[in-house]
Structures are given as structure tokens and as C-alpha cells.
Design an enzyme around this catalytic site. Structure first.
Site, mmCIF file in Angstrom:
data_model
loop_
_atom_site.group_PDB
_atom_site.id
_atom_site.type_symbol
_atom_site.label_atom_id
_atom_site.label_comp_id
_atom_site.label_asym_id
_atom_site.label_seq_id
_atom_site.Cartn_x
_atom_site.Cartn_y
_atom_site.Cartn_z
ATOM 1 N N GLY A 43 -45.245 22.204 -34.508
ATOM 2 C CA GLY A 43 -44.850 23.615 -34.487
ATOM 3 C C GLY A 43 -45.543 24.468 -33.441
ATOM 4 O O GLY A 43 -44.987 25.444 -32.958
ATOM 5 N N ASP A 99 -48.496 27.310 -35.709
ATOM 6 C CA ASP A 99 -47.347 28.180 -35.527
ATOM 7 C C ASP A 99 -47.342 29.321 -36.533
ATOM 8 O O ASP A 99 -47.151 30.469 -36.182
ATOM 9 C CB ASP A 99 -46.028 27.375 -35.579
ATOM 10 C CG ASP A 99 -45.896 26.498 -36.822
ATOM 11 O OD1 ASP A 99 -46.829 26.448 -37.651
ATOM 12 O OD2 ASP A 99 -44.846 25.841 -36.976
ATOM 13 N N ASP A 102 -48.309 30.345 -43.747
ATOM 14 C CA ASP A 102 -47.381 30.654 -44.843
ATOM 15 C C ASP A 102 -48.159 30.561 -46.152
ATOM 16 O O ASP A 102 -48.890 31.488 -46.501
ATOM 17 C CB ASP A 102 -46.186 29.700 -44.762
ATOM 18 C CG ASP A 102 -45.100 30.013 -45.780
ATOM 19 O OD1 ASP A 102 -45.110 31.106 -46.372
ATOM 20 O OD2 ASP A 102 -44.216 29.160 -46.002
ATOM 21 N N PHE A 151 -37.409 32.908 -43.780
ATOM 22 C CA PHE A 151 -37.634 31.650 -43.078
ATOM 23 C C PHE A 151 -37.194 31.831 -41.632
ATOM 24 O O PHE A 151 -36.051 32.200 -41.358
ATOM 25 C CB PHE A 151 -36.848 30.515 -43.739
ATOM 26 C CG PHE A 151 -37.296 29.174 -43.239
ATOM 27 C CD1 PHE A 151 -38.426 28.570 -43.760
ATOM 28 C CD2 PHE A 151 -36.599 28.540 -42.228
ATOM 29 C CE1 PHE A 151 -38.868 27.345 -43.276
ATOM 30 C CE2 PHE A 151 -37.031 27.315 -41.743
ATOM 31 C CZ PHE A 151 -38.155 26.718 -42.267
ATOM 32 N N ARG A 164 -36.490 24.201 -32.461
ATOM 33 C CA ARG A 164 -37.809 24.397 -31.837
ATOM 34 C C ARG A 164 -37.676 24.930 -30.411
ATOM 35 O O ARG A 164 -38.545 25.636 -29.923
ATOM 36 C CB ARG A 164 -38.583 23.073 -31.797
ATOM 37 C CG ARG A 164 -39.013 22.563 -33.160
ATOM 38 C CD ARG A 164 -40.091 21.507 -33.011
ATOM 39 N NE ARG A 164 -40.253 20.672 -34.193
ATOM 40 C CZ ARG A 164 -41.031 20.986 -35.227
ATOM 41 N NH1 ARG A 164 -41.692 22.116 -35.240
ATOM 42 N NH2 ARG A 164 -41.124 20.172 -36.256
HETATM 43 P P1 IMP Z 1 -48.136 26.418 -45.175
HETATM 44 O O1 IMP Z 1 -48.961 25.200 -45.469
HETATM 45 O O2 IMP Z 1 -47.273 26.816 -46.324
HETATM 46 O O3 IMP Z 1 -48.974 27.577 -44.649
HETATM 47 O O4 IMP Z 1 -47.067 26.036 -44.090
HETATM 48 C C1 IMP Z 1 -47.413 25.576 -42.876
HETATM 49 C C2 IMP Z 1 -46.255 24.947 -42.142
HETATM 50 O O5 IMP Z 1 -44.990 25.149 -42.780
HETATM 51 C C3 IMP Z 1 -46.129 25.591 -40.809
HETATM 52 O O6 IMP Z 1 -47.009 25.014 -39.869
HETATM 53 C C4 IMP Z 1 -44.672 25.382 -40.485
HETATM 54 O O7 IMP Z 1 -44.480 24.118 -39.878
HETATM 55 C C5 IMP Z 1 -43.989 25.410 -41.833
HETATM 56 N N1 IMP Z 1 -43.392 26.736 -42.105
HETATM 57 C C6 IMP Z 1 -43.803 27.682 -42.974
HETATM 58 N N2 IMP Z 1 -42.995 28.764 -42.941
HETATM 59 C C7 IMP Z 1 -42.057 28.502 -42.005
HETATM 60 C C8 IMP Z 1 -40.927 29.245 -41.483
HETATM 61 O O8 IMP Z 1 -40.616 30.393 -41.847
HETATM 62 N N3 IMP Z 1 -40.200 28.609 -40.528
HETATM 63 C C9 IMP Z 1 -40.474 27.361 -40.063
HETATM 64 N N4 IMP Z 1 -41.520 26.645 -40.510
HETATM 65 C C10 IMP Z 1 -42.296 27.211 -41.476
HETATM 66 MG MG MG Z 2 -42.191 22.557 -39.653
#
Ligand code: IMP
Ligand code: MG
Length: 179
Positions: A43, A99, A102, A151, A164
Site C-alpha cells: 500500500g 498507506d 485504520d 473505504f 493502486r
Molecule cells: P488496519 O490494521 O485496520 O489499520 O489496516 C491497515 C491496512 O488495511 C492498510 O495498510 C490498508 O492496506 C488496509 N486498509 C484500511 N482501510 C483501507 C481503505 O479505506 N482502503 C484501502 N485499504 C485500506
Molecule cells: Mg490493502
């Protein structure tokens, strides 16, 4: 591809202008210390390429690959490190690039794993931060843009490995997301 977006949040010019500011801030903060950047693939690839070329400091670059999503739009909570050898971080000043922040589970797992290897310092830089209650206790030190719960795709971010290569960041049309 652009037609699959409900709306564009940040166009390419806006993103690059923000990267100028982030790079200036990082360059000032690491003026006196040798920086090691660890980019979280896939990402952060495009973000990394554009950001690092704006930082006129000697630095080292390593990459890390993890999986936590398995194709959906919600995290599964489990973070799998895809390589056996982690980058060598002992005695270095580490800046993790990702990237998006979340749920925080991914960055929290990465940060904790790297801390075990005794770096001198660790900071986190993300292009996007979602304004939600995070499942894991992690804050980013450098943030490109704050966004809502939607998203998003583009500029490195994917939905099922697509989008991407979109030059902008936008909200994916809901009917394209498989429930
Ligand atoms: P987390 O562990 O929930 O913080 O998510 C981390 C990963 O989830 C990021 O590095 C992204 O690859 C993916 N991700 C989370 N939210 C989004 C989004 O809105 N669009 C695309 N990828 C996301
Ligand atoms: Mg991803």
C-alpha cells in the site's frame, strides 16, 4: 477506473503539495540523525516513492510485507508477516511508512515487533488516517490527510489488489464492494 469512484477526495496535485510539507517536516526532524525508512508494502509503494524523493537526507530504505485484510474491506485482526527475515533495525532511527491508519492493528503489530529488535527510535508516518475509534493503541507522528470512515482507493491503496495505480485518492462506489 476513475468511473468506479463515488467521489475524489484528493487529486494528484493536492497529494503532492501535502507531500512537500510532510517531507520538509521529516527532513527538519531528522537533520542530525541517520534515518532508516521501513515501508509497509504494497500500500505504501507510491506514497514512499514520491515522499522519499522529496527528502534530501542520506537515508536507508527497507520494506516489510504484511497481510491483514485477505481481500475484504474489514480487518480480520490477525497480522501475518510475509517474510522470514525482518529488516535490521538495531541501533537505528526508524520511520515506518504506511498507506493508512485504520483499526491500527497492522501498525501496532509492526511497531511492537520492530521494538523488540532495539532501534534507537521509532516513528510512524501515514498518508491517511481514518477518524475512528481504533482497536489498537497507536498514533501516527506524521499524517498526510485525515479522512472519514469510507473505504478509499488509489495512490497505492487497493480494493482486492485493484486501483493502486489511480493517481488520485477517492471513495469507491459502494455497489462495487462485495459484502
Ligand atoms: P488496519 O490494521 O485496520 O489499520 O489496516 C491497515 C491496512 O488495511 C492498510 O495498510 C490498508 O492496506 C488496509 N486498509 C484500511 N482501510 C483501507 C481503505 O479505506 N482502503 C484501502 N485499504 C485500506
Ligand atoms: Mg490493502
Amino acid at each position: 477506473m476513475q468511473d468506479d469512484l463515488e467521489r475524489v477526495l484528493f487529486d494528484e496535485r493536492t497529494i503532492l503539495a501535502r507531500l512537500d510539507q510532510l517531507a520538509a517536516q521529516i527532513s527538519a526532524d531528522y537533520r542530525e540523525r541517520e534515518l532508516t525508512v521501513i515501508a509497509v508494502l504494497n500500500g505504501s509503494l507510491i506514497f514512499m516513492a514520491d515522499l522519499l524523493r522529496r527528502i534530501p537526507l542520506p537515508l536507508k530504505l527497507d520494506c516489510l510485507s504484511v497481510a491483514s485484510y485477505h481481500g475484504g474491506t474489514k480487518t480480520t485482526g490477525e497480522v501475518v508477516f510475509k517474510q522470514i527475515m525482518l529488516p535490521d533495525v538495531a541501533g537505528r532511527h526508524i520511520l515506518i511508512l504506511d498507506d493508512i491508519l485504520d483499526s491500527g492493528l497492522t501498525l501496532n503489530a509492526i511497531r511492537r515487533r520492530l521494538e523488540e529488535a532495539r532501534p534507537l527510535s521509532i516513528k510512524v508516518c501515514v498518508l491517511l488516517e481514518k477518524q475512528i475509534d481504533r482497536a489498537a493503541p497507536i498514533d501516527a507522528d506524521y499524517i498526510g490527510f485525515e479522512i472519514g470512515k469510507e473505504f478509499v482507493v488509489g495512490y497505492g491503496l487497493d480494493y482486492m489488489e485493484r486501483y493502486r495505480n489511480l493517481p488520485c485518492i477517492g471513495v469507491l462506489r459502494k455497489e462495487l464492494i462485495v459484502q
